[in-house]
Design a protein around this motif. Sequence first.
Motif, PDB file in Angstrom:
ATOM      1  N   GLN A 118       0.942  -1.187  -0.037  1.00 60.26           N
ATOM      2  CA  GLN A 118       0.078   0.124   0.085  1.00 60.26           C
ATOM      3  C   GLN A 118       0.963   1.088  -0.033  1.00 60.26           C
ATOM      4  O   GLN A 118       0.448   2.232  -0.523  1.00 60.26           O
ATOM      5  CB  GLN A 118      -0.880   0.040   1.262  1.00 60.26           C
ATOM      6  N   GLU A 119       2.085   1.060   0.505  1.00 59.34           N
ATOM      7  CA  GLU A 119       3.029   2.237   0.508  1.00 59.34           C
ATOM      8  C   GLU A 119       3.881   2.429  -0.513  1.00 59.34           C
ATOM      9  O   GLU A 119       4.192   3.343  -1.133  1.00 59.34           O
ATOM     10  CB  GLU A 119       3.701   2.099   1.728  1.00 59.34           C
ATOM     11  N   ASN A 120       3.980   1.238  -1.533  1.00 56.53           N
ATOM     12  CA  ASN A 120       4.690   1.025  -2.458  1.00 56.53           C
ATOM     13  C   ASN A 120       4.240   0.091  -3.391  1.00 56.53           C
ATOM     14  O   ASN A 120       4.626  -1.145  -3.118  1.00 56.53           O
ATOM     15  CB  ASN A 120       6.148   1.116  -2.274  1.00 56.53           C
ATOM     16  N   SER A 121       3.450   0.345  -4.358  1.00 57.51           N
ATOM     17  CA  SER A 121       2.828  -0.829  -5.078  1.00 57.51           C
ATOM     18  C   SER A 121       3.928  -1.418  -6.059  1.00 57.51           C
ATOM     19  O   SER A 121       3.469  -2.568  -6.616  1.00 57.51           O
ATOM     20  CB  SER A 121       1.612  -0.333  -5.748  1.00 57.51           C
ATOM     21  N   ARG A 122       4.861  -0.675  -6.341  1.00 57.92           N
ATOM     22  CA  ARG A 122       6.158  -1.551  -7.282  1.00 57.92           C
ATOM     23  C   ARG A 122       7.351  -1.514  -6.649  1.00 57.92           C
ATOM     24  O   ARG A 122       8.208  -0.793  -7.008  1.00 57.92           O
ATOM     25  CB  ARG A 122       5.789  -0.564  -8.343  1.00 57.92           C
ATOM     26  N   ASN A 144      11.419 -17.162  -1.545  1.00 59.22           N
ATOM     27  CA  ASN A 144      10.091 -17.445  -2.046  1.00 59.22           C
ATOM     28  C   ASN A 144       9.162 -16.474  -1.497  1.00 59.22           C
ATOM     29  O   ASN A 144       7.896 -16.241  -2.098  1.00 59.22           O
ATOM     30  CB  ASN A 144       9.560 -18.925  -1.719  1.00 59.22           C
ATOM     31  N   ILE A 145       9.490 -15.909  -0.406  1.00 62.06           N
ATOM     32  CA  ILE A 145       8.445 -14.783   0.263  1.00 62.06           C
ATOM     33  C   ILE A 145       8.648 -13.343  -0.556  1.00 62.06           C
ATOM     34  O   ILE A 145       7.775 -12.709  -0.825  1.00 62.06           O
ATOM     35  CB  ILE A 145       9.071 -14.632   1.557  1.00 62.06           C
ATOM     36  N   VAL A 146      10.061 -13.090  -1.083  1.00 63.68           N
ATOM     37  CA  VAL A 146      10.211 -12.212  -1.750  1.00 63.68           C
ATOM     38  C   VAL A 146       9.502 -12.383  -3.094  1.00 63.68           C
ATOM     39  O   VAL A 146       8.737 -11.451  -3.824  1.00 63.68           O
ATOM     40  CB  VAL A 146      11.637 -11.865  -2.234  1.00 63.68           C
ATOM     41  N   LYS A 147       9.459 -13.637  -3.597  1.00 65.35           N
ATOM     42  CA  LYS A 147       8.573 -13.709  -4.705  1.00 65.35           C
ATOM     43  C   LYS A 147       7.266 -13.933  -4.754  1.00 65.35           C
ATOM     44  O   LYS A 147       6.456 -13.295  -5.697  1.00 65.35           O
ATOM     45  CB  LYS A 147       9.172 -15.292  -5.425  1.00 65.35           C
ATOM     46  N   ALA A 148       6.812 -14.277  -3.766  1.00 72.38           N
ATOM     47  CA  ALA A 148       5.170 -14.188  -3.435  1.00 72.38           C
ATOM     48  C   ALA A 148       4.940 -12.380  -3.260  1.00 72.38           C
ATOM     49  O   ALA A 148       3.700 -12.261  -3.764  1.00 72.38           O
ATOM     50  CB  ALA A 148       5.127 -14.941  -2.028  1.00 72.38           C
ATOM     51  N   ILE A 149       5.761 -11.561  -2.938  1.00 73.79           N
ATOM     52  CA  ILE A 149       5.241 -10.406  -2.685  1.00 73.79           C
ATOM     53  C   ILE A 149       5.449  -9.716  -4.081  1.00 73.79           C
ATOM     54  O   ILE A 149       4.679  -8.978  -4.537  1.00 73.79           O
ATOM     55  CB  ILE A 149       6.196  -9.508  -1.757  1.00 73.79           C
ATOM     56  N   GLN A 150       6.583 -10.117  -4.883  1.00 80.28           N
ATOM     57  CA  GLN A 150       6.674  -9.582  -6.423  1.00 80.28           C
ATOM     58  C   GLN A 150       5.485 -10.153  -7.118  1.00 80.28           C
ATOM     59  O   GLN A 150       4.971  -9.578  -7.966  1.00 80.28           O
ATOM     60  CB  GLN A 150       7.850 -10.199  -6.954  1.00 80.28           C
ATOM     61  N   TYR A 151       5.123 -11.398  -6.980  1.00 78.08           N
ATOM     62  CA  TYR A 151       3.677 -11.861  -7.494  1.00 78.08           C
ATOM     63  C   TYR A 151       2.625 -11.038  -7.247  1.00 78.08           C
ATOM     64  O   TYR A 151       1.688 -10.570  -8.269  1.00 78.08           O
ATOM     65  CB  TYR A 151       3.532 -13.311  -6.912  1.00 78.08           C
ATOM     66  N   ALA A 152       2.580 -10.748  -5.946  1.00 74.88           N
ATOM     67  CA  ALA A 152       1.254  -9.938  -5.586  1.00 74.88           C
ATOM     68  C   ALA A 152       1.338  -8.496  -6.208  1.00 74.88           C
ATOM     69  O   ALA A 152       0.129  -7.870  -6.712  1.00 74.88           O
ATOM     70  CB  ALA A 152       1.429  -9.812  -4.035  1.00 74.88           C
ATOM     71  N   ALA A 153       2.432  -7.928  -6.113  1.00 71.72           N
ATOM     72  CA  ALA A 153       2.564  -6.563  -6.833  1.00 71.72           C
ATOM     73  C   ALA A 153       2.195  -6.672  -8.395  1.00 71.72           C
ATOM     74  O   ALA A 153       1.653  -5.582  -8.716  1.00 71.72           O
ATOM     75  CB  ALA A 153       3.948  -6.074  -6.619  1.00 71.72           C
TER      76      ALA A 153
END
Length: 166
Positions: A118-122, A144-153
Amino acid sequence: MAKTHVTMKVNGVEVEGLVEPRTLLVHFLRENLSLTGTHIGCETTHCGACTVDLDGMSVKSCTVFAVQAQGSEILTIEGMANADGTLSALQEGFRMMHGLQCGFCTPGMIVRAQRLLQENSRPSEEEIRIGISGNICRCTGYQNIVKAIQYAADKINGVEFKEAAE
Ligand code: FES
Ligand code: FES
């Protein structure tokens, strides 16, 4: 010990309860409201398992007294799904990218990542890693946590997710 009456909005629902002055917010959520998705790892502000969103900020709920949350709006992992009950982009990301193993850190990670997006969508990979640096995962090695967040973004931005080559 004398108890204090507190009210707050949790996941969109007005709640109330009687708490001792020393009652931590995480205990109020788990014990008074039975919202046990918020986990307790350390109770000393180190692990982030207890992270919730409080009035638009990520906070470690083991470090906030319930009385300090009087009148606040709180979001926990139980409030993360879409309104129709389907998985949010982040929840889907953690599922698709295998962003969890034991799952103990996952509620705090997802709540924190929600605020981050929400603070930084990309966010860049570095910004994601800094953004979740208050949340410890003992299992996954974070990749894989980083990838999950990139996926969501990417999903939030309407972009097709492509895994970066490792
Ligand atoms: Fe709150 Fe670990 S339980 S930071
Ligand atoms: Fe086990 Fe993160 S998945 S601590």
